[in-house]
Enzyme design. Structure first.
Site, PDB file in Angstrom:
ATOM      1  N   ALA A  55      -4.796   4.145  -3.530  1.00 16.70           N
ATOM      2  CA  ALA A  55      -5.431   4.937  -2.478  1.00 16.70           C
ATOM      3  C   ALA A  55      -6.540   5.728  -3.145  1.00 16.70           C
ATOM      4  O   ALA A  55      -6.301   6.395  -4.153  1.00 16.70           O
ATOM      5  CB  ALA A  55      -4.414   5.867  -1.822  1.00 16.70           C
ATOM      6  N   LYS A 100       0.903  -1.154   0.000  1.00 20.27           N
ATOM      7  CA  LYS A 100       0.000   0.000   0.000  1.00 20.27           C
ATOM      8  C   LYS A 100       0.940   1.201   0.000  1.00 20.27           C
ATOM      9  O   LYS A 100       1.264   1.762   1.057  1.00 20.27           O
ATOM     10  CB  LYS A 100      -0.884  -0.034   1.247  1.00 20.27           C
ATOM     11  CG  LYS A 100      -1.716   1.204   1.496  1.00 20.27           C
ATOM     12  CD  LYS A 100      -3.071   1.165   0.840  1.00 20.27           C
ATOM     13  CE  LYS A 100      -3.812   2.472   1.060  1.00 20.27           C
ATOM     14  NZ  LYS A 100      -5.176   2.456   0.534  1.00 20.27           N
TER      15      LYS A 100
HETATM   16 MG   LIG Z   1      -8.284   0.483   1.517  1.00 19.62          MG
END
Ligand SMILES: [Mg+2]
Length: 222
Positions: free
Chosen positions: A110, A38
């Site tokens: 994101a 991420k």
């Molecule tokens: Mg998420």
């Protein structure tokens, strides 16, 4: 090198982390060496924490999420508030390093596909540069067909053709939830549209695991 799986969505808060986490768990269970990244978080860092847990310690939190910013805004703007900047080349380098070290690499974006992530880039640009397979997550509710088709229209053509769709069942379904998958399948083919159940009990969770296994088979076949 294996293709990167890039989990994006029609919007923020639609279930990208759930899908990325379940894909990670499934790949780990199959014995693959998996990286789930991420790269950018703004506001909380919970998504990276969830991926960290799914990976069982294969990567540190900072390896999963090198860039996190405090303001709950699009990452590009949240970074600006801290007088920081993230270049696309830095994120691409993080992903490519993971590709060199692991059998399978998952990346969670994101926000939605075109949410500004840093200096002049968004998930669309990362997907294009990585030649990744997009997984488009969208809530299964009225408007889903339009939203999914908009995301696909915004992707580079080759990426759109590879993309898999995950419709996430909502806690309170509307009438469209029964027909959205079939309507999308008319445009995209049935095998590319996956319906994730609402995760409310063990039976639904078991069903979700089978859906994710099917999703992974389709990704690997593409
Ligand atoms: Mg998420």
């Amino acid at each position: 090198m294996k293709r990167v799986i890039f989990v994006t969505g029609s919007d923020t808060g639609v279930g990208k982390t759930v899908v990325t986490t379940m894909l990670t768990q499934h790949l780990c269970a199959l014995g693959h060496r998996v990286a789930a990244l991420k790269p950018l978080c703004s506001g909380g860092r919970e998504d990276a924490v969830a991926l960290h847990a799914a990976l069982g310690g294969a990567l540190s939190l900072d390896e999963i999420n090198p860039w996190h910013f405090y303001a709950p805004l699009a990452p590009a703007l949240a970074a600006r508030k801290e007088h920081r900047r993230v270049l696309p080349a830095e994120v691409l380098a993080q992903v490519r390093q993971a590709q060199a070290r692991f059998d399978a690499v998952l990346v969670e974006g994101a926000g939605g596909l075109l949410s500004p992530l840093g200096v002049g880039f968004n998930a669309r640009i990362l997907i294009a540069r990585l030649r990744a397979t997009p997984v488009v997550v969208c809530p299964n509710r009225l408007g889903a067909v339009n939203q999914v088709l908009l995301v696909l229209a915004a992707l580079p053509l080759a990426a759109a053709r590879r993309a898999q769709i995950v419709l996430v069942t909502q806690k309170h379904s509307d009438a469209s939830a029964r027909s959205n998958a079939a309507l999308l399948a008319e445009h995209l083919g049935r095998e590319r549209v996956h319906r994730l159940p609402w995760l409310c009990n063990a039976a639904q969770t078991a069903l979700a695991r089978r859906v994710v296994a099917g999703l992974l088979r389709r990704i690997q076949a593409g």
